[in-house]
Structure formats: C-alpha cells, structure tokens
Enzyme design. Structure first.
Site, PDB file in Angstrom:
ATOM      1  N   GLU A   1     -19.425  -2.800   6.637  1.00 16.48           N
ATOM      2  CA  GLU A   1     -18.016  -2.652   6.235  1.00 16.48           C
ATOM      3  C   GLU A   1     -17.848  -1.479   5.270  1.00 16.48           C
ATOM      4  O   GLU A   1     -17.360  -1.654   4.154  1.00 16.48           O
ATOM      5  CB  GLU A   1     -17.535  -3.938   5.543  1.00 16.48           C
ATOM      6  CG  GLU A   1     -17.695  -5.215   6.349  1.00 16.48           C
ATOM      7  CD  GLU A   1     -17.414  -6.478   5.523  1.00 16.48           C
ATOM      8  OE1 GLU A   1     -17.305  -6.392   4.285  1.00 16.48           O
ATOM      9  OE2 GLU A   1     -17.316  -7.557   6.124  1.00 16.48           O
TER      10      GLU A   1
ATOM     11  N   CYS B   1       5.339   6.955 -17.633  1.00 13.89           N
ATOM     12  CA  CYS B   1       5.455   6.557 -19.034  1.00 13.89           C
ATOM     13  C   CYS B   1       4.442   5.470 -19.380  1.00 13.89           C
ATOM     14  O   CYS B   1       4.794   4.299 -19.569  1.00 13.89           O
ATOM     15  CB  CYS B   1       6.886   6.111 -19.316  1.00 13.89           C
ATOM     16  SG  CYS B   1       8.008   7.463 -18.989  1.00 13.89           S
ATOM     17  N   GLU B   2       3.191   5.856 -19.394  1.00 11.28           N
ATOM     18  CA  GLU B   2       2.067   4.997 -19.776  1.00 11.28           C
ATOM     19  C   GLU B   2       0.991   5.927 -20.327  1.00 11.28           C
ATOM     20  O   GLU B   2       0.736   6.981 -19.738  1.00 11.28           O
ATOM     21  CB  GLU B   2       1.446   4.302 -18.544  1.00 11.28           C
ATOM     22  CG  GLU B   2       2.332   3.349 -17.805  1.00 11.28           C
ATOM     23  CD  GLU B   2       2.529   2.017 -18.502  1.00 11.28           C
ATOM     24  OE1 GLU B   2       1.777   1.694 -19.442  1.00 11.28           O
ATOM     25  OE2 GLU B   2       3.465   1.309 -18.103  1.00 11.28           O
TER      26      GLU B   2
ATOM     27  N   TYR C   1      -9.989   2.366 -13.331  1.00  9.91           N
ATOM     28  CA  TYR C   1     -11.456   2.243 -13.409  1.00  9.91           C
ATOM     29  C   TYR C   1     -12.095   3.305 -14.293  1.00  9.91           C
ATOM     30  O   TYR C   1     -13.306   3.498 -14.203  1.00  9.91           O
ATOM     31  CB  TYR C   1     -12.089   2.425 -12.025  1.00  9.91           C
ATOM     32  CG  TYR C   1     -11.505   1.647 -10.885  1.00  9.91           C
ATOM     33  CD1 TYR C   1     -11.500   0.253 -10.889  1.00  9.91           C
ATOM     34  CD2 TYR C   1     -10.994   2.304  -9.772  1.00  9.91           C
ATOM     35  CE1 TYR C   1     -10.997  -0.451  -9.804  1.00  9.91           C
ATOM     36  CE2 TYR C   1     -10.495   1.601  -8.683  1.00  9.91           C
ATOM     37  CZ  TYR C   1     -10.497   0.226  -8.715  1.00  9.91           C
ATOM     38  OH  TYR C   1     -10.010  -0.462  -7.626  1.00  9.91           O
TER      39      TYR C   1
HETATM   40  C1  PLP Z   1     -13.680  -3.234  -0.518  1.00 15.26           C
HETATM   41  C2  PLP Z   1     -14.545  -3.912   0.463  1.00 15.26           C
HETATM   42  C3  PLP Z   1     -15.412  -3.177   1.276  1.00 15.26           C
HETATM   43  C4  PLP Z   1     -15.566  -1.689   1.195  1.00 15.26           C
HETATM   44  O1  PLP Z   1     -16.113  -1.242   0.003  1.00 15.26           O
HETATM   45  P1  PLP Z   1     -16.479   0.301  -0.164  1.00 15.26           P
HETATM   46  O2  PLP Z   1     -17.076   0.383  -1.494  1.00 15.26           O
HETATM   47  O3  PLP Z   1     -15.215   1.075  -0.053  1.00 15.26           O
HETATM   48  O4  PLP Z   1     -17.435   0.649   0.936  1.00 15.26           O
HETATM   49  C5  PLP Z   1     -16.163  -3.871   2.209  1.00 15.26           C
HETATM   50  N1  PLP Z   1     -16.069  -5.219   2.336  1.00 15.26           N
HETATM   51  C6  PLP Z   1     -15.258  -5.946   1.573  1.00 15.26           C
HETATM   52  C7  PLP Z   1     -15.195  -7.414   1.759  1.00 15.26           C
HETATM   53  C8  PLP Z   1     -14.463  -5.329   0.608  1.00 15.26           C
HETATM   54  O5  PLP Z   1     -13.654  -6.074  -0.151  1.00 15.26           O
END
Ligand code: PLP
Length: 419
Positions: A274, A343-344, A317
């Site tokens: 992912e 405005c922050e 972050y």
């Molecule tokens: C945000 C997220 C990702 C992707 O993370 P990256 O750091 O952008 O690769 C993959 N899986 C899940 C469940 C996420 O919440």
C-alpha cells in the site's frame, strides 16, 4: 529522483515546461506534477516485484486526483482506501473494486455496505467491534465479507509521532494477542471470509528494519494460526516507505522489495503493498508567488500566496520542504521564514531557512509536494483550493480547476424563516 531541473537560461522546469509559464497562464498557487516522474516511480516500485505474486494498492489518501488515479488504474495498480469517498474516486478512475483494500478505524455502516456491495478485495479490520459489524452487514446483504485483520505489531517506525501507526499507543490495528483471538472468532462468523493478514506501521520510514521486524511478528501469528487451521491468501504489508525531502536516505524501492521478498520466503502468500508517499511525493511542486518581504527586529518573513490551507505538512508535522527559486538566483542567501497568508502562527512553509533574496513578484517552488499536499488542502480562511496541473511532453493540462468564490459557498443555504 525527479524532473524538476533548471534549464540553460536558469528557469526551473517541470518535465521540460518552465514553471514560470504555468504560473503566468494558470496563476498561483498551483500544484504542478511531472507525469514522467510519476510513471517512473510506479515502474520503480513494480519492477522489483516482477514475477512475484502481488498487488500494489496505491494509498489514495496521499493523492486522490482522478487523473493520477486513472494512470494508476492503467498501470494495473489497485487502491488502499480509507473512506467511501475514496472508494468512489477509485472506481470512477477505473480501479476495479476487486483491487481495493479498505483500511481505517472508523468505517461507517454506509461505507461498509458500499464496499461489500461493490465487492472489494478485503477489509482491513481495525477493531473487534468492527469485525462484528461487518459480519452483521454482510449477513444483511446476503454476502460474505472478505477480511484481514490489521495487526498492530508494536514496532517503532522511528518517524514523526503523528505518522507512527504500529505502536501499542496508536489507535490503529489490533495487538498481536487479540488478533489471534479475533481470527478465531472470525472463523466462526457466518458472513466473514478470512482472506488475509495485514499491517501498516507508519509513514516516511527511512530504514528497512522496522518493516522486517513487523513481518517477523506477523510470521509468528501466521504459524500460530496455521497450526489451528486458519490459512491466508494475502499478506498485506501496508505502505510507509519514505522519500527524500532534505537529507533523508530512505532505501530505494528495489532494496525495500528485495528485503520483503527475502523476509516472506516460504510463506506462499500473495503480497499486497500500500505505498502512497513513495510513489507520488516527489512528483509535484507547489508553485507560489512572493507577496511581501517583511523585516522585523527578530526575523525576515517572505510572505507568499500559498498557505497551510494549500499545504499543511509543515504546520502539522513540522515537515521540511525544499524551497527553490523558479528563476535561478546566485547571490547571497538570507535567513528567512517563508510564511503564508493564513491567520495562524503555524502557517509557514519553511522556517529559519537560508534562501536567496526573494522580493515581491518572485516565484517559488515548494518541492516534494505530491503526497499529502492537495489531499489535505482546505478552504480555511475562505481561500479557494488551488488548481492541479499535470505536465508531460512539453505541455500541460489543468486537471483540477482553481475553485472560484462561488465554489466556496456552493451547497450552503440560509434558512430564511429562521434568521
Ligand atoms: C497512509 C496509509 C498508507 C500509505 O502510507 P505512505 O507512507 O504514504 O506510503 C498505507 N496504508 C494505510 C493503511 C495507510 O493509512
């Protein structure tokens, strides 16, 4: 690795188109994406997986632009979604539901129904209560819901606390012991089909070892459950591979994939990845224009026309984005804060940075803005969201238009009788 380079006349270009041209024609602020970079990044992730049974599911929360998703679809990628809206976008872009995994701690009944009806690849279950609800909804719809449990393996990804997800104090996933219990419970559920096991430990990881630690912990669970007759088809290893914003040296996808392939040897499971940031992070810049230079006793501020509503990562972050002049400047540098109009006090794009002398009207590129940039943009301070432009082959196309003031109030009503 990206395609943002100065040409012979000192103009910063995106895929060979001078950014100043885009700024002049489309206005600022604007997100500019290099399609050649995007294609190369997809390729860089997929190539080491050639011959390996796998499905890459792009994490859409990093970037959910329909044009970009369409390229993902055409490249054979699926999607990792965390909401019904993302599932809708994925399908609209031509990503089949059968290549969609659905993560997230707060899936609503409506979202669950939608995902079951569309026939997604699997739900990544984040709590025992969610498992019960999905079983119930699948029953109500006369279906079986394919699931994996998102295991929280309690490894420290050594990243910013806000993007760490695989430690016990995080809200994500189910701890190891309870995961085993929930798999045993899921086995007895009439409308649940156990298909996978999953983890995602955090984002912007710059070291391979936490990924491997997580795999090792999952392997223990897989063996334990195997002994009790529970088997899997998919091993979902989440995303999280980091990129270079300044001096980080994350592993190349080639090294990451090789290490994973090595760690899972002998398991005979289809791998699901992912990735989000590593695919899109370095494909875009946020192009902005200097409005004012403001000198105080303590600081010099370069006030630009992009703010935290356009790119919130520095504010949220303390993220670091490189700042480049759109026309090369060779003179001395000055220590400045690059700040937006919001405005922050947290509205900054760069803090205490040694940068060339910028003055009113100069264009600036905020680098590495392709992930968690536009997707996190808001209308705070009633600022229209910026447009997005894809650049390729010497030309460009506006794929998301700049919001108008009318767009800002679309959908709002004033109940005359009440006011
Ligand atoms: C945000 C997220 C990702 C992707 O993370 P990256 O750091 O952008 O690769 C993959 N899986 C899940 C469940 C996420 O919440």
């Amino acid at each position: 690795m990206h395609d943002f380079e100065y040409d012979g006349s000192g103009r910063l270009c995106c895929a060979e188109v001078p950014l100043e041209t885009i700024a002049r024609e489309v206005g600022t602020p604007v997100y500019c994406y290099s399609l050649p970079t995007l294609r190369r990044h997809i390729q860089a992730f997929e190539e080491p997986l050639t011959g390996i049974d796998h499905q890459t599911c792009f994490a859409m929360k990093a970037n959910s632009n329909l044009a970009i998703l369409t390229l993902m679809a055409k490249s054979g990628l699926g999607a990792d979604v965390v909401s019904g809206g993302e599932l809708f976008r994925a399908m609209k872009a031509g990503i089949p539901a059968s290549k969609v995994v659905y993560s997230g701690v707060g899936k609503t009944t409506e979202e669950i129904d939608m995902a079951i009806s569309e026939g997604i690849l699997m739900f990544n279950i984040e709590s025992e209560e969610e498992l019960g609800v999905i079983n119930e909804r699948a029953g109500a719809l006369g279906r079986k819901a394919p699931i994996s449990i998102r295991v929280n393996p309690d490894v420290d990804p050594q990243t910013h606390p806000y993007i760490s997800t695989g430690m016990k104090q995080n809200k994500f996933g189910i701890d190891i012991e309870n995961s085993v219990r929930q798999y045993l419970r899921a086995r007895d559920m009439e409308h649940i089909e156990i298909v996978g096991i999953d983890c995602h430990i955090g984002s912007q990881l710059t070291d391979i070892s936490p990924f491997i630690d997580a795999v090792d912990r999952l392997k223990v669970i897989i063996a334990d459950l195997g002994a009790q007759g529970i088997t899997f088809r998919y091993l979902d290893l989440g995303g999280g591979l980091g990129i270079t914003y300044s001096s980080e040296q994350p592993p190349h996808p080639r090294e990451y994939c090789a290490a994973i392939i090595d760690a899972v040897r002998g398991l005979d499971l289809k791998l699901i990845f992912e990735p989000g940031r590593v695919i899109v992070g370095n494909t875009a810049v946020l192009l902005t224009k200097v409005l004012y230079r403001k000198v105080t006793d303590k600081k010099t501020f370069v006030v630009v026309d992009a703010g935290m509503n356009d790119l919130i990562r520095p504010a949220l972050y303390q993220a670091w984005h490189d700042i480049l002049p759109v026309t090369r400047k060779d003179g001395p540098t000055h220590r400045v804060d690059v700040v937006g109009p919001i405005c922050e006090s947290s509205d900054f794009l760069a803090k205490d940075r040694d940068l060339p002398a910028f003055s009113r009207g100069d264009l600036i590129a905020v680098m590495s803005a392709g992930a968690y940039g536009f997707t996190m943009a808001s209308n705070y301070n009633s600022r229209p969201k910026p447009p997005e432009v894809l650049v390729d082959g010497g030309g460009y196309s506006v794929v998301i238009h700049r919001q108008s003031y009318e767009d800002l109030v679309a959908g709002e009503t004033v109940p005359e009788g009440m006011i």
